[in-house]
Design a protein around this motif. Sequence first.
Motif, PDB file in Angstrom:
ATOM      1  N   GLU A   1       0.819  -1.204   0.000  1.00 16.97           N
ATOM      2  CA  GLU A   1       0.000   0.000   0.000  1.00 16.97           C
ATOM      3  C   GLU A   1       0.857   1.260   0.000  1.00 16.97           C
ATOM      4  N   HIS A   2       2.101   1.135   0.470  1.00 12.69           N
ATOM      5  CA  HIS A   2       2.997   2.285   0.493  1.00 12.69           C
ATOM      6  C   HIS A   2       3.403   2.729  -0.912  1.00 12.69           C
ATOM      7  N   VAL A   3       3.305   1.831  -1.894  1.00 10.42           N
ATOM      8  CA  VAL A   3       3.664   2.180  -3.267  1.00 10.42           C
ATOM      9  C   VAL A   3       2.663   3.161  -3.867  1.00 10.42           C
ATOM     10  N   LEU A   4       1.428   3.138  -3.369  1.00  2.98           N
ATOM     11  CA  LEU A   4       0.379   3.986  -3.924  1.00  2.98           C
ATOM     12  C   LEU A   4       0.499   5.400  -3.369  1.00  2.98           C
ATOM     13  N   PRO A   5       0.428   6.413  -4.224  1.00  4.28           N
ATOM     14  CA  PRO A   5       0.446   7.791  -3.721  1.00  4.28           C
ATOM     15  C   PRO A   5      -0.824   8.085  -2.937  1.00  4.28           C
TER      16      PRO A   5
END
Length: 317
Positions: A246-250
Amino acid sequence: MNVRHLTFRLLQVYVAVVRSGSVSEAARQLHLTQPTVSQQLKRLSEAVGEPLLVMRQGRLAVTEAGRELYRASREVLGRFDDFQDFLEALRGGERGRFSIALVNTAQYVLPRLLGPYSHAYPDVDVTLHIGNRRQMLTRFERQDDDLYVFSHPPSLAHALAGRFLRNPLVVVAPQGHPMAKRERIAMGELLEERFLLREPGSATRMMFESWLQEHGLSLGPALQMASNEAIRVGVAAGMGLAVLSEHVLPPEHPDIVILPVTDFPIESHWQFIVRRDRRLPHAALGFLRFALGHLDECVEPRFVANELEGLLARLAD
């Protein structure tokens, strides 16, 4: 002058006598007896080979050689006072250097911690090495770095680990996917669609494949891509679905939607890894202490899983 006979203590005594103008006052300041101070002055004069102090009208006076020695002594002792300050800052983690090796996905989260840390400790040099899991495992085996960040850590036979951040893995699809508005989706309903995957050995791929195996499922068509960013862009372009941290998503991702798949997200954690057989620099310890105290301020609280106090306690043993 016989330099071998000079000591820091002799210079300290001499500076105290010159500053105070009195042997008895210098003895009081240094918590020594007056005969001891007198004996130290005699030893220093013999080592220099010139008279340093003389009595004039009942007062101590400094000779020409004594004045030059006083200047030199103050400079030497001052430099070592500076060195003592340096050591205290070094041991407190306020200066120095260390290196961190982190897998690709962690580059989306660690700068949020390193930014405030670098502002708080500008005299600490931090080197980052970023790569895929295989590359970071190689660095770990070679003991190239001081700290490592993994979500799926290597064998800890020679290392210690401390969790610090949740790393939920979610199923993502392009905006407008026909199942996006469903309240709940079974993974089996998605397996005929193409999934975009990282290379074999990637922690995200390993955890997804392990989850599929546990649930008796297998993927259909798949496309391997070299980076999380490429996968995110590919999903947004309609190339397929993916499982991503989820950290990959802005914060705002209008082209991508998280699908409400049953038993997702897959829970994992980012962990700091420290090798037992490598000396940890004071600056690296200082960074871990900073992370312990400031993590809540640097990342969204819902992601925080701060277990660094236990890691620091084990490092202190």
